[in-house]
Design a protein around this motif. Structure first.
Motif: not given
Length: 465
Positions: A368, A374, A376, A381, A404
Motif C-alpha cells: 500500500h 495510508c 491505499m 498508487c 498514492c
C-alpha cells in the motif's frame, strides 16, 4: 419520597478533596515545555506550528488516560453490580440498575452503558497489558478496541498474552487503527488453536445475502461472503466505475460510491453495467475486467502441506489454504517472492529483468501507499523516486516506493520530506522536523511455524478436545 440525608461534614470534605485532586491532575496543554526540535532551529511560524503539534500530542495522551479512567470505572461498576445482593434482585437486574445510574449521570442510553461495562471488564481482565498501556496514554481507545476485538477469539491465556505483546509492539509506532487491525488479525490467526481452514468451513456455511429497508425509500443489500470474493467484487466495481466517462452536462456528477452502487444494481438485474457502456463497446470492455486480489501464499500451504502460517490477502486478512490454492490455480500470472523466514521482509524476486523485477519487488514489499497510516493499495498508487530522478536519484528498489496521488502531491509540493533507509523503511519528516517512520508490512506475519512447539501442542490438544 423521603429526603436524602446530608453527608457528615468530614465525609463531604474528603469527597471534595478527592474531586479537586482529580481535576488538578489534568495538566493543561500549554504548560508543556519540551519540544522534539530545539527552539533555535525553528523559525517563528514553525515554532508556533511545533507548539500546536505538542499541544495536540499532549491532549491526545491526556484524553487516552481519561478514557482509561472511564474504562476502569465501568469495569468496577460491573463488579459492584454483580456483587450487590441488596433487595434480592437478580444479577441481571443489578447490572441494569447500575447501568441506568451511570447513563443518567452522563445523559446516555443505559443499554449503551451496559454494553460498555461488559467491554471494559473484558479489556481489564483478559487484556491487562493493553489496559496498562492504554492507562498510560500510549495507545488510544480506538487502538485498544482493535486489539481486544481481534484477540477476543483467543481463549488460552498464554496465547492471548503473546498476542498482546506482539500487537502492542506494532501499536507503539505511528500506526492507524486500519493498519493495526490488519496486523492484529494476522497475529491472532497464527496463535489460534484451531486452524483457519476448519473455522472457514464452519463460517462459510453461514454465507448469505440480506436486505433491510431503510429510510426515504432506500434499502441495504448485504452479502456475507468469503473475504477473497468480497474484496474482489468491490475492486471490480471500482475498475468498472473508472471506465464510465463523466457526464459534463449533469448538474450533479456521480461519486465513486454512487457509480459502484449503480453498477452493482445494473449487473445483478440486467447482466450489463449500464446500457450506455454496453452500446459503446458491445459489453466486452467492462466484461474483460477482473477483480484484483493480491495474495501471499507460503510454499508449504501452496503444495498442500500442513502449515500454521495462513495465506494473506494483501493488507486485509488471513485466507484459508483451500481458497488460496484455488486462487493460485486460476491465476494468469505467477510471481515468486523470497522472504526472510524470521522478519518476513522481502529479500528478492525470481526474475532479473530490471523494470519488471523492480515493479514486482515493490508491489510485494509495499502492499500500500508508504505514507504513515495510508492503506491505499499499490495498484492505485504511483511508483515514486524517493530522491527525484531529475536530481540523480537511481531507479532501484532502495530509491522507489509506492505513494498514492494524495501523498505523492504532499511530498512534492509541501515542506514534508522523506528518506528511504535499509529494508524499505521510509522516514517522513514534517515541516517542524518531527520524524515519522513507516515500515513495509512484513509478508510473513509474524510467527515462524517452528518457533513454538508448545503452541503447536496446545493446538493439537484443542483439536482433540
Amino acid at each position: 419520597m423521603s429526603e436524602v440525608a446530608a453527608l457528615p461534614a468530614e465525609v463531604a470534605a474528603v469527597l471534595w478533596a478527592e474531586r479537586a485532586a482529580r481535576a488538578e491532575a489534568w495538566v493543561e496543554p500549554d504548560t508543556v515545555e519540551s519540544l522534539t526540535v530545539p527552539t533555535p532551529v525553528l523559525e517563528a511560524d514553525l515554532l508556533h506550528r511545533e507548539h500546536l503539534v505538542s499541544q495536540w500530542e499532549h491532549a491526545v495522551a491526556q484524553v487516552a488516560r481519561w478514557e482509561a479512567v472511564k474504562q476502569r470505572v465501568l469495569a468496577e461498576s460491573l463488579d459492584y453490580a454483580l456483587a450487590d445482593g441488596s433487595h434480592g434482585a437478580t444479577p441481571d437486574l443489578q447490572v441494569r440498575s447500575m447501568a441506568a445510574e451511570l447513563a443518567c449521570a452522563a445523559g446516555m442510553s443505559d443499554r449503551t452503558i451496559a454494553g460498555q461495562m461488559a467491554d471494559a471488564q473484558d479489556l481489564r481482565n483478559r487484556f491487562p497489558s493493553t489496559y496498562d498501556v492504554f492507562a498510560a496514554g500510549r495507545v488510544s481507545r480506538a487502538q485498544a478496541t482493535v486489539i481486544v476485538d481481534e484477540g477476543r477469539g483467543l481463549d488460552d491465556a498464554a496465547a492471548r498474552a503473546e498476542y498482546e505483546s506482539l500487537v502492542l509492539d506494532v501499536a507503539a509506532g505511528p500506526t492507524t487503527t486500519g493498519r493495526l487491525r490488519a496486523h492484529a488479525k494476522a497475529i491472532a490467526e497464527q496463535l489460534h488453536p484451531v486452524p483457519l481452514a476448519e473455522r472457514h468451513q464452519t463460517a462459510r456455511a453461514d454465507r448469505r445475502v440480506e436486505v433491510r429497508a431503510g429510510d426515504d425509500g432506500m434499502g441495504t443489500v448485504t452479502a456475507y461472503l468469503p473475504a477473497a470474493l468480497a474484496f474482489g467484487i468491490h475492486d471490480r466495481l471500482t475498475q468498472m466505475a473508472r471506465t464510465i466517462p463523466a457526464d459534463e452536462t449533469s448538474p450533479q456528477p456521480r461519486t465513486s460510491d454512487q457509480l459502484r452502487a449503480d453498477l452493482f444494481a445494473d449487473l445483478l438485474l440486467t447482466g450489463h453495467p449500464t446500457a450506455e457502456a454496453a452500446d459503446r463497446d458491445g459489453g466486452n470492455g467492462l466484461g474483460a475486467l477482473r477483480g484484483i486480489v493480491q495474495i501471499t501464499i507460503p510454499m508449504l500451504t501452496l503444495i498442500g502441506e500442513e502449515s500454521r502460517t495462513p495465506a494473506t490477502l494483501a493488507g486485509r486478512c488471513p485466507v484459508d489454504a483451500g481458497t488460496a490454492r484455488h486462487l493460485a490455480g486460476a491465476a494468469s500470472l505467477w510471481e515468486r517472492v523470497l522472504t526472510d523466514p524470521v522478519t518476513g521482509g522481502v529479500v528478492a524476486t525470481d526474475r532479473r529483468f530490471p523494470t519488471e523485477a523492480q515493479r514486482r519487488h515493490l508491489q510485494a514489499r509495499d502492499e500500500h501507499c508508504r505514507f504513515p497510516g495510508c492503506r491505499m493499495p499499490v495498484w492505485r498508487c504511483d511508483v515514486d523516486h524517493t530522491i527525484d530522478h531529475a536530481h540523480g536519484g537511481a531507479t532501484t528498489p532502495c530509491n522507489l516506493a509506492h505513494l498514492c496521488r494524495y501523498h505523492h502531491t504532499l511530498k512534492h509540493h509541501t515542506h514534508w520530506t522523506v528518506e528511504q533507509r535499509d529494508d524499505g523503511v521510509m522516514v517522513w519528516t514534517s515541516p517542524t522536523g518531527r520524524a515519522y517512520p513507516d515500515r513495509a508490512p512484513p509478508t510473513v506475519r509474524f510467527i515462524p511455524d517452528d518457533t513454538s512447539a508448545d503452541r503447536q501442542s496446545m493446538a493439537l490438544g484443542a483439536r482433540r478436545a
